[in-house]
Design an enzyme around this catalytic site. Structure first.
Site, mmCIF file in Angstrom:
data_model
loop_
_atom_site.group_PDB
_atom_site.id
_atom_site.type_symbol
_atom_site.label_atom_id
_atom_site.label_comp_id
_atom_site.label_asym_id
_atom_site.label_seq_id
_atom_site.Cartn_x
_atom_site.Cartn_y
_atom_site.Cartn_z
ATOM 1 N N CYS A 94 -5.370 1.014 -1.294
ATOM 2 C CA CYS A 94 -5.756 -0.065 -0.939
ATOM 3 C C CYS A 94 -6.875 -0.376 -2.018
ATOM 4 O O CYS A 94 -7.030 -1.567 -2.500
ATOM 5 C CB CYS A 94 -6.102 -0.527 0.434
ATOM 6 N N ASP A 123 -5.600 -8.605 1.398
ATOM 7 C CA ASP A 123 -5.643 -7.508 2.078
ATOM 8 C C ASP A 123 -4.323 -6.815 2.221
ATOM 9 O O ASP A 123 -3.350 -7.027 2.724
ATOM 10 C CB ASP A 123 -5.976 -7.691 3.509
ATOM 11 N N HIS A 162 -10.803 1.437 4.897
ATOM 12 C CA HIS A 162 -9.875 0.521 4.205
ATOM 13 C C HIS A 162 -10.649 -0.246 3.384
ATOM 14 O O HIS A 162 -11.716 -0.615 3.370
ATOM 15 C CB HIS A 162 -9.280 -0.431 5.311
ATOM 16 N N ASN A 188 0.771 -1.287 0.084
ATOM 17 C CA ASN A 188 0.055 0.014 -0.173
ATOM 18 C C ASN A 188 0.715 1.386 0.211
ATOM 19 O O ASN A 188 1.864 1.614 0.821
ATOM 20 C CB ASN A 188 -0.972 0.049 1.225
#
Length: 1098
Positions: free
Chosen positions: A210, A469, A452, A205
């Site tokens: 993200c 993630d 997020h 990131n």
């Protein structure tokens, strides 16, 4: 031993009516071990009786017992295991027995309750519960302060006996070993290896990328798309300029790397600066812009049409008469479908809402061509869905009351499989079922202002669901894919019967906002296995070469401790050096000198190193000697001693450690010997460096070195300097010693060098002795007349970079060297001189040292020093960036006036020009309109009236000024627009409706142009309304055919309701915020009034 804080006193006091016995296992577990929402693999209860408590050892373990295929035991410290006073507390833990015998990489997820109870009355007890992932590094877990001993030995309120009675008690442990289908339940992710555990790696990131990472992983896992991207020819491209190549590289790294992959190269190829990576954007917009860019790159290549084949479907907008055979319809392509979440229970309901039929009857009948007013059905039906279906769930919507976007966190369910047959036109191709399987869920956690993003993806039929993630990829359960991303109320996985142990229900802010479904019939083609041949050979070759370079650099870094850097000052570098000492090394406000540097093995022999230096500078070895520079106590860096030639064992490291006081780099001076037959300096001589301060050029440069005898006079230098500079013999000079910054002293010519305390490596600065008149002339021009003044300037000099505040000015970026002691007026004068612009008409703005953004306007009236203007900049004090604007007026005048720019759109809603104004802050908006009227051409026979307005945040409506507002009170920043009020609007009567109209392209969020007002007339068919609209906005008949017209009802959160020629929009009950939308391509491609548009340039 691991501590769980706040558990030391066990359970809270209980009411009498819910007493439970420790021996009633089911009731006790139900009461004290909340359901965590995981399947239970095994459940065991083990009890351990202890007598003579006060005589027990300090540490005890119980017998082992088995639960869930693992062996456990209780670990007890009867008198505590903490820094608390001894005999104060009891510490008790659940311990994994014999972890060393367990297989490598073992783990066990257990929920447990530890209880100390009375042996005669099992309803008297103290309990604490916890859950933990037991691993080799954390193989016991429990409570260091389980309870105070005195509480256990004494009768507590509401009880008849103490917990420990007659020094006896029972310790019981309840253990539930839980299923861990993903292998990562309660994992701390220390040393977690995504590639090893899942076969996939994450993306780093960059700050707020993200949202991009989640989409890129989804596109990467759509293998047909990856193959198509690989087919774009990119052999001759540069990655930071070509989106296609940068994306190929990201995909290739995701395929081959075992570490998270960076995306900086990709965002650079978009033309983004680092700040763009810290702005969260809309994924849907990013996806569309990226696909548009790739589609254009695919034209004329093997991959042409791949994006349309994968992602594009067709839908039909229609109006169908009920009683006669007449239908008006239009077929359009779509890349994704935006579905409502608000008020919809699940995905089927959202689809039904999308294709819901609106009845046109009663007063709202449809004017069918040649058939008069008819009852009709109006709606949308799908002709086909693409193989890969992107569904955008409308989690972000505009709230009228707040005049802002808000996030919808309502519960909205979606299935693993959905049959879309019912939403297709009756004539659609049904040769294969329209059954779709869920492939990806893109999730947003947080609110409108941030949060997020992550992705849940099932890469193919055989691979399990994975969570991508950012830099971590983990397996997930079906519940984590569906239930946890529906949104709505969260019950923490506990049934309502356990409300007592439950954290209160709360809105979940983590929910799906984009779903990816793949048609089952197409899965084997879309997700076909990837072979080596699918990767372009040029890409593999290029990246393999880069990897070798990276490994070589890494090796170089790892071996760095074996090397040191030697920097060499020569007479040539000294001649170009303007500053203190012989070179600049670590001066705070000035970059270091660019010196020849050598990477040398520390153990390299000095004679070998000297040969390399001689070869590099093209001298015979016997014609050079090297001096070591040292940091003197007065903070100067000067040559100290020359390196001895005859010590065979002398290494470069020894020289640095012993002769240069262990500096990081070895700093050397290359001394060229005039006569190699005399290799040593003359005895009793001193090596002195000379600098010349040239008053006419205002420069101070090195002028070589001389060897002088200690006993000779300072004045003996004068003829030597005159000869070297080719000046007339007898030219009078002044000599100064450069002792250190801030200490430059005039030398006495009659003293010897010894008396003047001159030593090897000292610097003497000379200048021609000037007559009084020349000194006065220099003073009057603000120039320096002696080296003391010039050295002071050098000590305080700073480089200031001046950038134009607005890019559209077409001005240069430039830099000036100034002294920190100089002030605003000198700075503006020098900047004005460079720009050839009156300094009083220059306005300067300081910048934030980290982001580069404009900070605050400098006030001339303060006349600050440069030091004050720069302060306090902790980031990089060597350079300060100041923005400048060239003004047409003096900044003195500006301080009482307001500068405004107004964009004029005339009578036809066209952005014709932007007019700047500088008016007293007390002027009214109507004064601004009067000034504008003198600059613009109003339509002949028009109203002559001007409306000044702003645009609302969503870009859809005007926010009109009354005219009586004071311009000084309009908040900054402001974008003002003005238009001529049409006669039709001014003369509208009570029976007319004045509505808002705005421009958009395909989606309501993609606004462009400037909204305007328009009169709607009673009983007028839209075919006639359209003609008046055409006249209002001044477009050609040809252009008008490309326009579509839609009614936008804020209250219903519906898709745009497109208008047909026979409609009468007057009959619509207009709410104040309802507007008319003109759907057409933005020819100017100017971003909407809302969020900054995503631009991809490469």
């Amino acid at each position: 031993m691991d501590v769980i804080d706040g558990k030391g006193d066990g359970a809270p006091p209980m009411e009498i009516d819910d007493l439970v016995s420790v021996r009633d296992h089911d009731a006790f577990a139900a009461k004290h071990m909340p359901d965590l929402g995981h399947d239970v693999k095994d459940f065991k209860v083990f009890s351990w009786r202890l007598n003579n408590w006060k005589k027990l050892d300090k540490k005890l373990t119980s017998q082992e017992f088995e639960c869930g295929g693992h062996k456990w035991r209780i670990l007890l410290f009867p008198f505590g295991n903490s820094n608390a006073p001894p005999n104060d507390t009891v510490s008790v833990y659940l311990d994994y027995a014999e972890p060393k015998k367990a297989p490598e990489g073992w783990h066990a997820c257990a929920q447990f309750a530890l209880v100390i109870s009375n042996i005669n009355d099992p309803t008297i007890y103290t309990v604490s519960h916890a859950n933990h992932r037991f691993i080799a590094e954390e193989c016991d877990w429990g409570f260091t302060r389980f309870s105070e001993l005195r509480k256990l030995f004494n009768v507590q309120e509401g009880q008849m006996r103490p917990t420990i009675e007659d020094e006896s008690a029972e310790i019981t442990v309840y253990v539930r070993v839980l299923e861990d289908p993903t292998g990562v339940l309660w994992h701390n992710f220390v040393n977690y290896d995504s590639k090893k555990e899942t076969g996939f790696v994450g993306l780093k990131n960059q700050g707020a990328t993200c949202y991009m990472n989640s989409l890129l992983q989804s596109l990467y896992c759509t293998r047909y798309f990856r193959k198509a991207v690989y087919q774009i020819p990119t052999e001759d491209d540069l990655p930071i300029e070509s989106v296609a190549l940068a994306l190929q590289r990201v995909f290739y790294h995701l395929q081959t790397s075992d570490q998270p992959v960076g995306t900086t190269e990709l965002t650079k190829s978009f033309g983004w600066k680092s700040l763009d990576s810290f702005l969260q954007h809309d994924v849907q917009e990013f996806n569309r812009v990226l696909q548009d860019k790739l589609e254009s790159k695919m034209k004329g290549t093997q991959a042409e049409g791949a994006i349309a084949k994968l992602f594009v479907g067709k839908m039909k907008s229609y109006i169908k008469c009920v009683n006669v055979d007449y239908e008006s319809s239009r077929i359009e392509e779509f890349n994704d479908i935006q579905l409502n979440v608000k008020g919809m229970k699940n995905l089927y309901e959202s689809f039904r809402d999308y294709v819901a039929v609106e009845m046109l009857d009663g007063e709202n009948k449809y004017q069918a061509e040649g058939l008069g007013l008819q009852d009709a059905k109006k709606g949308i039906i799908f002709e086909s869905f693409p193989p890969v279906l992107h569904l955008q769930l409308k989690r972000f919507e505009y709230d009228i009351q707040r005049d802002a976007m808000v996030k919808i966190n309502d519960r909205h369910e979606f299935p693993f499989e959905i049959d879309l047959d019912e939403f297709l036109d009756i004539n659609a191709d049904r040769s294969h079922p329209w059954v779709y399987k869920l492939h990806g869920v893109l999730v947003h956690s947080g609110d409108l202002h941030g949060g997020h993003y992550f992705a849940l993806i099932k890469p193919d039929r055989d691979t399990r669901w994975l969570k991508f993630d950012d830099d971590r990829v983990t397996p997930v359960t079906d519940k984590e894919v569906l239930e946890e991303n529906y949104g709505g109320e969260a019950l923490n996985g506990m049934p309502p019967t356990l409300q007592r142990n439950q954290v209160r229900a709360m809105k979940r802010f983590t929910n799906a906002y984009m779903l990816v479904y793949i048609r089952e019939f197409a899965i084997d083609e879309v997700l076909a296995p990837f072979s080596v041949d699918d990767t372009p050979p040029h890409l593999k070759r290029r990246l393999d070469e880069e990897r070798l370079q990276i490994e070589a650099k890494k090796r170089e870094r790892e071996e760095q401790h074996l090397f040191l850097t030697a920097k060499v000052i020569t007479d040539e570098t000294f001649a170009h050096h303007e500053g203190f000492d012989l070179a600049t090394f670590d001066e705070k406000n000035w970059p270091p000198s660019d010196l020849p540097s050598f990477r040398v093995l520390k153990q390299e022999n000095y004679s070998t190193f000297k040969s390399r230096v001689a070869l590099h500078f093209n001298y015979p070895e016997n014609q050079i000697r090297l001096w070591v520079l040292v940091n003197r106590q007065n903070k100067t860096v000067r040559p100290d001693t020359h390196i001895p030639e005859n010590e065979a064992s002398l290494t470069v490291e020894l020289i640095r450690n012993n002769m240069a006081a262990r500096q990081t780099d070895l700093r050397l001076y290359l001394d060229v010997i005039a006569d190699p037959s005399k290799p040593d300096p003359p005895s009793q001589s001193i090596m002195i460096f000379l600098k010349h301060f040239d008053t006419s050029k205002q420069t101070l440069y090195g002028a070589g070195k001389v060897y002088m005898s200690r006993t000779s006079k300072v004045g003996d230098l004068v003829p030597i300097i005159n000869e070297r500079m080719r000046w007339t013999p007898g030219t009078a000079l002044k000599l100064y010693e450069e002792i250190k910054p801030g200490m430059i002293e005039l030398m006495k010519l009659k003293l010897s060098f010894g008396q003047s305390e001159i030593q090897d490596g000292d610097v003497i600065c000379f200048q021609v002795d000037l007559p009084e008149k020349e000194i006065n002339d220099l003073d009057s021009q603000g120039l320096y007349n002696n080296p003391v003044q010039f050295y002071d300037f050098l000590q305080n000099r700073v480089m200031i970079i001046f950038k134009p505040r607005y890019d559209d000015q077409g001005d240069d970026e430039f830099s000036l060297v100034l002294s920190k002691k100089q002030n605003y007026d000198i700075m503006s004068a020098k900047a004005g001189e460079y720009l050839r612009h009156d300094p009083i008409k220059l306005r300067f703005t300081t910048t934030n040292p980290t982001s580069g953004a404009a900070k605050s306007i400098l006030k001339r009236s303060l006349n600050q020093s440069i030091a004050e203007i720069m302060a306090p900049s902790y980031a990089n004090p060597a350079t300060t960036v100041i923005m400048y604007e060239k003004l047409d007026v003096s900044i003195v005048e500006l301080e009482t006036k307001r500068s405004l720019k107004v964009t004029w759109t005339g009578i036809h809603n066209k952005e014709e020009a932007t007019h700047p104004f500088l008016l007293p802050k007390t002027s009214m908006v109507h004064d601004l309109a009067d000034h504008l009227a003198k600059l613009v051409t109003l339509s002949p026979g028009g109203t002559g009236k001007i409306r000044i307005f702003e645009i609302s945040k969503d870009g859809k409506t005007q926010k009109e000024f009354t005219g009586s507002e004071m311009i000084g009170n309009i908040p900054e920043p402001v974008e003002l627009y003005a238009e001529e009020i049409p006669r039709e609007e001014l003369e509208a009567d009570d029976s007319d409706k004045v509505i808002g109209v705005f421009h958009f392209s395909k989606e309501l969020s993609r606004t462009h142009g400037v909204p305007f007002k328009f009169v709607v007339k009673r009983g007028e068919k839209f075919a006639d309304t359209k003609k008046r609209l055409q006249a209002r906005i001044g477009v050609s008949d040809k252009d008008l055919t490309k326009y579509r017209f839609a009614l936008i009802q804020v209250s219903t959160f519906k898709q745009p309701s497109y208008i047909e020629d026979e409609d009468t929009i007057y009959e619509h009950q207009f709410a104040p915020e309802d507007v008319l939308g003109l759907d057409h391509v933005d020819k100017k491609s100017r971003s909407g009034a809302g969020e900054k548009a995503i631009v991809i340039r490469g």
